[in-house]
Design an enzyme around this catalytic site. Sequence first.
Site, PDB file in Angstrom:
ATOM      1  N   GLY A  48      -9.763   6.609 132.123  1.00  0.00           N
ATOM      2  CA  GLY A  48     -10.332   7.917 131.844  1.00  0.00           C
ATOM      3  C   GLY A  48      -9.410   8.782 131.018  1.00  0.00           C
ATOM      4  N   PRO A  71     -13.779   4.605 133.908  1.00  0.00           N
ATOM      5  CG  PRO A  71     -12.163   4.873 135.589  1.00  0.00           C
ATOM      6  CD  PRO A  71     -12.355   4.931 134.096  1.00  0.00           C
ATOM      7  CD  GLU A  72     -13.727   8.755 133.241  1.00  0.00           C
ATOM      8  OE1 GLU A  72     -12.655   9.263 132.859  1.00  0.00           O
ATOM      9  OE2 GLU A  72     -14.125   7.635 132.851  1.00  0.00           O
ATOM     10  CB  ILE A  73     -20.107   5.170 134.983  1.00  0.00           C
ATOM     11  CG1 ILE A  73     -21.627   5.120 135.101  1.00  0.00           C
ATOM     12  CG2 ILE A  73     -19.474   3.857 135.408  1.00  0.00           C
ATOM     13  CD1 ILE A  73     -22.340   6.202 134.331  1.00  0.00           C
ATOM     14  CB  VAL A 101     -16.194   9.214 140.438  1.00  0.00           C
ATOM     15  CG1 VAL A 101     -15.396   8.186 141.207  1.00  0.00           C
ATOM     16  CG2 VAL A 101     -15.653   9.371 139.022  1.00  0.00           C
TER      17      VAL A 101
END
Length: 258
Positions: A111, A134-136, A138
């Site tokens: 990120g 990897p934000e998808i 959270v």
Amino acid sequence: MDNLTQLKYELIGHVAVLSMNNAPVNALSKTLSDELTATLDYISEIDEVRAVVLTGEGKVFCAGADLKGRSSVIKGPGDLPAHSRRTRECFHAIRECAKPVIVAINGPALGAGLAIAASADIIITSDKGSLALPEIDVGLLGGGSHAGRLFPHSTIRQMMFTGVRIGADELYRLGVVTQVTTPEELLPAAIALATNIASKSPLSIRLAKQTLNAIEDMSLRDGYRYEQDMTAAIAKTEDAKEAQRAFIEKRAPVFTGK
């Protein structure tokens, strides 16, 4: 730089080594963001630093935004825009630093960590390094704009839609990083590269970075015209004349930054 709490600063010759030190995963907190921005702005205006190495302490380069600390920063109206601006300016401080910044990825850069790496001039990694958005997972979005400086179209979308991590070997294959080392060799390799850059004319390096930043979004015609103008400006400097004398006399040049 004695007041830093989440960033370590070490001067090796003309190379500033900055190590993010926000245990356990070097999340980009308000403090770390502010310290990175302030330190890089300071470095831009001092002569003793000619190149920068940025890395992370421990096994993670930067695991992204500090989600745990988010509630203490965003408490009411106006806090979110201020926080977003602070984060943007941290990345811009890397890109706009007057001295070249080499990122040495010692582990996952996720990120905001990817955005930090993408804002640098050169990236190298250890075989433990990786990049991901990897934000998808959270409920957020990541640095797609920054990833666009490193990856092709389909790769970016796969990264943003799935959170997949791209490992060191694939980063090298794609040309995202220029070198893959062992963990033990990473920092020495980055410092060696930075030292090589620091041995060049500091004025020419400054103008070279300024030029590359400026022409990034220009047309070929406008970009090359800008480069020609900068070349003409560099040719008038004392460093350029010293470089030419040293070449003729077959000796190492002694640059003064003038």
